[in-house]
Design a protein around this motif. Sequence first.
Motif, PDB file in Angstrom:
ATOM      1  N   LEU A 138     -15.989 101.440-112.034  1.00 50.93           N
ATOM      2  CA  LEU A 138     -14.847 100.894-112.775  1.00 50.93           C
ATOM      3  C   LEU A 138     -15.035 100.996-114.283  1.00 50.93           C
ATOM      4  CD1 LEU A 138     -14.260  97.608-110.715  1.00 50.93           C
ATOM      5  CD2 LEU A 138     -12.979  99.764-110.558  1.00 50.93           C
ATOM      6  N   PHE A 139     -16.283 101.103-114.728  1.00 50.14           N
ATOM      7  CA  PHE A 139     -16.572 101.037-116.163  1.00 50.14           C
ATOM      8  C   PHE A 139     -17.119 102.338-116.745  1.00 50.14           C
ATOM      9  CE2 PHE A 139     -17.884  96.705-114.467  1.00 50.14           C
ATOM     10  CZ  PHE A 139     -16.636  96.147-114.674  1.00 50.14           C
ATOM     11  N   ALA A 140     -17.610 103.225-115.918  1.00 45.85           N
ATOM     12  CA  ALA A 140     -18.264 104.432-116.418  1.00 45.85           C
ATOM     13  C   ALA A 140     -17.747 105.662-115.673  1.00 45.85           C
ATOM     14  CB  ALA A 140     -19.779 104.318-116.266  1.00 45.85           C
ATOM     15  N   SER A 141     -17.810 106.786-116.355  1.00 45.34           N
ATOM     16  CA  SER A 141     -17.367 108.049-115.754  1.00 45.34           C
ATOM     17  C   SER A 141     -18.434 108.575-114.795  1.00 45.34           C
ATOM     18  CB  SER A 141     -17.114 109.081-116.849  1.00 45.34           C
ATOM     19  OG  SER A 141     -18.334 109.426-117.490  1.00 45.34           O
ATOM     20  N   PRO A 142     -18.055 109.442-113.859  1.00 47.72           N
ATOM     21  CA  PRO A 142     -19.056 110.028-112.937  1.00 47.72           C
ATOM     22  C   PRO A 142     -20.180 110.747-113.665  1.00 47.72           C
ATOM     23  CG  PRO A 142     -16.832 110.430-112.141  1.00 47.72           C
ATOM     24  CD  PRO A 142     -16.676 109.836-113.494  1.00 47.72           C
ATOM     25  N   ALA A 143     -19.873 111.417-114.777  1.00 45.85           N
ATOM     26  CA  ALA A 143     -20.917 112.130-115.524  1.00 45.85           C
ATOM     27  C   ALA A 143     -21.950 111.158-116.081  1.00 45.85           C
ATOM     28  CB  ALA A 143     -20.283 112.938-116.655  1.00 45.85           C
ATOM     29  N   MET A 144     -21.500 110.029-116.607  1.00 46.46           N
ATOM     30  CA  MET A 144     -22.406 109.019-117.139  1.00 46.46           C
ATOM     31  C   MET A 144     -23.274 108.439-116.029  1.00 46.46           C
ATOM     32  SD  MET A 144     -19.720 107.135-119.732  1.00 46.46           S
ATOM     33  CE  MET A 144     -20.818 105.776-120.074  1.00 46.46           C
ATOM     34  N   ILE A 145     -22.654 108.173-114.887  1.00 47.11           N
ATOM     35  CA  ILE A 145     -23.378 107.590-113.755  1.00 47.11           C
ATOM     36  C   ILE A 145     -24.452 108.554-113.241  1.00 47.11           C
ATOM     37  CG2 ILE A 145     -23.132 106.789-111.375  1.00 47.11           C
ATOM     38  CD1 ILE A 145     -20.317 105.795-112.170  1.00 47.11           C
ATOM     39  N   ASN A 146     -24.091 109.816-113.128  1.00 44.21           N
ATOM     40  CA  ASN A 146     -25.050 110.812-112.632  1.00 44.21           C
ATOM     41  C   ASN A 146     -26.229 110.981-113.588  1.00 44.21           C
ATOM     42  OD1 ASN A 146     -23.532 111.319-110.331  1.00 44.21           O
ATOM     43  ND2 ASN A 146     -22.334 112.942-111.323  1.00 44.21           N
ATOM     44  N   LYS A 147     -25.976 110.896-114.877  1.00 47.01           N
ATOM     45  CA  LYS A 147     -27.064 111.013-115.845  1.00 47.01           C
ATOM     46  C   LYS A 147     -28.065 109.874-115.684  1.00 47.01           C
ATOM     47  CE  LYS A 147     -26.224 113.755-119.909  1.00 47.01           C
ATOM     48  NZ  LYS A 147     -26.300 113.759-121.391  1.00 47.01           N
ATOM     49  N   VAL A 148     -27.547 108.644-115.531  1.00 50.09           N
ATOM     50  CA  VAL A 148     -28.435 107.494-115.376  1.00 50.09           C
ATOM     51  C   VAL A 148     -29.239 107.627-114.088  1.00 50.09           C
ATOM     52  CG1 VAL A 148     -28.516 104.992-115.037  1.00 50.09           C
ATOM     53  CG2 VAL A 148     -26.990 105.971-116.761  1.00 50.09           C
ATOM     54  N   ARG A 149     -28.609 108.064-113.018  1.00 49.44           N
ATOM     55  CA  ARG A 149     -29.319 108.238-111.745  1.00 49.44           C
ATOM     56  C   ARG A 149     -30.411 109.306-111.844  1.00 49.44           C
ATOM     57  NH1 ARG A 149     -23.872 107.808-107.974  1.00 49.44           N
ATOM     58  NH2 ARG A 149     -23.915 105.528-107.756  1.00 49.44           N
ATOM     59  N   ALA A 150     -30.219 110.241-112.786  1.00 48.63           N
ATOM     60  CA  ALA A 150     -31.231 111.284-112.995  1.00 48.63           C
ATOM     61  C   ALA A 150     -32.314 110.842-113.970  1.00 48.63           C
ATOM     62  CB  ALA A 150     -30.556 112.553-113.504  1.00 48.63           C
ATOM     63  N   PHE A 208     -25.335  97.623-119.014  1.00 43.65           N
ATOM     64  CA  PHE A 208     -26.726  97.177-119.102  1.00 43.65           C
ATOM     65  C   PHE A 208     -27.313  96.916-117.717  1.00 43.65           C
ATOM     66  CE2 PHE A 208     -26.676  96.447-123.714  1.00 43.65           C
ATOM     67  CZ  PHE A 208     -27.993  96.758-124.008  1.00 43.65           C
ATOM     68  N   ALA A 209     -26.518  96.310-116.836  1.00 43.83           N
ATOM     69  CA  ALA A 209     -27.014  96.042-115.486  1.00 43.83           C
ATOM     70  C   ALA A 209     -27.307  97.338-114.749  1.00 43.83           C
ATOM     71  CB  ALA A 209     -25.983  95.220-114.715  1.00 43.83           C
ATOM     72  N   PHE A 210     -26.433  98.312-114.888  1.00 45.40           N
ATOM     73  CA  PHE A 210     -26.640  99.595-114.209  1.00 45.40           C
ATOM     74  C   PHE A 210     -27.854 100.323-114.787  1.00 45.40           C
ATOM     75  CE2 PHE A 210     -25.470 104.135-113.447  1.00 45.40           C
ATOM     76  CZ  PHE A 210     -25.524 104.090-112.063  1.00 45.40           C
ATOM     77  N   ALA A 211     -27.978 100.317-116.119  1.00 38.79           N
ATOM     78  CA  ALA A 211     -29.145 100.951-116.744  1.00 38.79           C
ATOM     79  C   ALA A 211     -30.433 100.248-116.337  1.00 38.79           C
ATOM     80  CB  ALA A 211     -28.986 100.941-118.265  1.00 38.79           C
ATOM     81  N   ALA A 212     -30.388  98.922-116.224  1.00 39.53           N
ATOM     82  CA  ALA A 212     -31.576  98.160-115.852  1.00 39.53           C
ATOM     83  C   ALA A 212     -32.043  98.504-114.444  1.00 39.53           C
ATOM     84  CB  ALA A 212     -31.290  96.662-115.957  1.00 39.53           C
ATOM     85  N   SER A 213     -31.110  98.807-113.562  1.00 40.28           N
ATOM     86  CA  SER A 213     -31.493  99.131-112.188  1.00 40.28           C
ATOM     87  C   SER A 213     -32.274 100.442-112.105  1.00 40.28           C
ATOM     88  CB  SER A 213     -30.240  99.214-111.303  1.00 40.28           C
ATOM     89  OG  SER A 213     -29.410 100.289-111.703  1.00 40.28           O
ATOM     90  N   TYR A 214     -32.225 101.251-113.170  1.00 41.12           N
ATOM     91  CA  TYR A 214     -32.990 102.501-113.213  1.00 41.12           C
ATOM     92  C   TYR A 214     -34.049 102.463-114.320  1.00 41.12           C
ATOM     93  CZ  TYR A 214     -29.584 104.482-109.995  1.00 41.12           C
ATOM     94  OH  TYR A 214     -28.798 104.725-108.887  1.00 41.12           O
ATOM     95  N   GLY A 215     -34.327 101.240-114.829  1.00 43.16           N
ATOM     96  CA  GLY A 215     -35.357 101.074-115.842  1.00 43.16           C
ATOM     97  C   GLY A 215     -35.002 101.637-117.208  1.00 43.16           C
ATOM     98  N   LEU A 216     -33.716 101.756-117.492  1.00 41.52           N
ATOM     99  CA  LEU A 216     -33.277 102.348-118.765  1.00 41.52           C
ATOM    100  C   LEU A 216     -32.659 101.325-119.714  1.00 41.52           C
ATOM    101  CD1 LEU A 216     -31.597 105.606-117.375  1.00 41.52           C
ATOM    102  CD2 LEU A 216     -33.845 105.388-118.437  1.00 41.52           C
ATOM    103  N   ASP A 217     -32.728 100.037-119.365  1.00 41.68           N
ATOM    104  CA  ASP A 217     -32.091  99.028-120.216  1.00 41.68           C
ATOM    105  C   ASP A 217     -32.741  98.941-121.594  1.00 41.68           C
ATOM    106  OD1 ASP A 217     -34.219  98.209-118.573  1.00 41.68           O
ATOM    107  OD2 ASP A 217     -33.831  96.108-119.029  1.00 41.68           O
ATOM    108  N   GLY A 218     -34.061  99.144-121.654  1.00 40.92           N
ATOM    109  CA  GLY A 218     -34.743  99.116-122.947  1.00 40.92           C
ATOM    110  C   GLY A 218     -34.271 100.231-123.856  1.00 40.92           C
ATOM    111  N   ARG A 219     -34.099 101.403-123.299  1.00 40.88           N
ATOM    112  CA  ARG A 219     -33.616 102.529-124.102  1.00 40.88           C
ATOM    113  C   ARG A 219     -32.164 102.330-124.528  1.00 40.88           C
ATOM    114  NH1 ARG A 219     -34.747 107.896-120.927  1.00 40.88           N
ATOM    115  NH2 ARG A 219     -33.489 108.668-122.687  1.00 40.88           N
TER     116      ARG A 219
END
Length: 329
Positions: A138-150, A208-219
Amino acid sequence: MDTSQQALTHWLTARKAHWDALEAQLKPQQSPSEQPLAEARELLVGYRGVMNDLSLARRLQGTALITRYLENLFLKTHEELYRPAPHFWGRLGDLYHIDVPLLMRRMQRALYASLAVFVVALLVGWVLVSAYPELINLFASPAMINKVRAGYLWTDGLLNVAPSSLLSVGIAANNISVTLLSFGLGVFYGVGTLYMIGINGLMLGGAFAFAASYGLDGRLFAFIIGHGVVELSVIIIAGGLGLQLGEALIRPGTRSRLQAFQATCTDTGKVLLAATPFLLVAGIIEGFVSPNPLFGMMPRVLMGLGSGTLFWLVMLYGLPWRRGKFVRG
């Protein structure tokens, strides 16, 4: 004492308080006036009164001390009323040093309400995406989501896409657009403004919650902190201004809705104008510093807190180098 002397003494006694009040009003003020329009009207009434008093004194007393005193008071009042308007830089200084701090104090409740809505929305966004990760769609595009998952942030490599100067211009333009939209939607009785504040809070909390789930919240924090303090502050202020606009339409008081709307737009426009240069600074930081890996965490934090502190000091207390100075205009 004959009748004429008694009448003169009575007149002097009755008018002396008015002259003293007019002299006090002409003295340099150490702090900004909270009712400049009312004081201007009082000065005009006092000017007319001392003009009549001077005319009477010249007829009755000729060149007596009281006549010379009234002539001096009349001239000082005339100079104050008919002095030239301040130049551009003087007006700009008055905007930051007088108008904006006064208006910010008046809109405290709306600011607190805007901040509360944003914080609640941010927390809700965090909780929802943490509990239901699929809501990030609902908040992010598929491209953004795929990048975080990678294992990457969507902000990585921004400098490879466009030069910093172009990034800064685009970012500043977008920030100004969001600010104006957050304020302008207040015409829908404040509901549109609440939506804009809420959706920005939800998006930030969810990201932030989504980034945190992949350890990217600090970045993500490192990317945002340099420019985000000022940007989020301006959004919250724009939200408060939009709520003020909505309140003026809902509760115009003794004025018509049109009058309340016009007066509120004039006041809130000054605050938005004062905040805009800070958005330009935030855009420069976001274009040149935030995506640049050469800047460590400490410089980013110092830059963000420093710019944010300067922003709030100026918006709440005015320009420090004009402190104690009598600002005309």
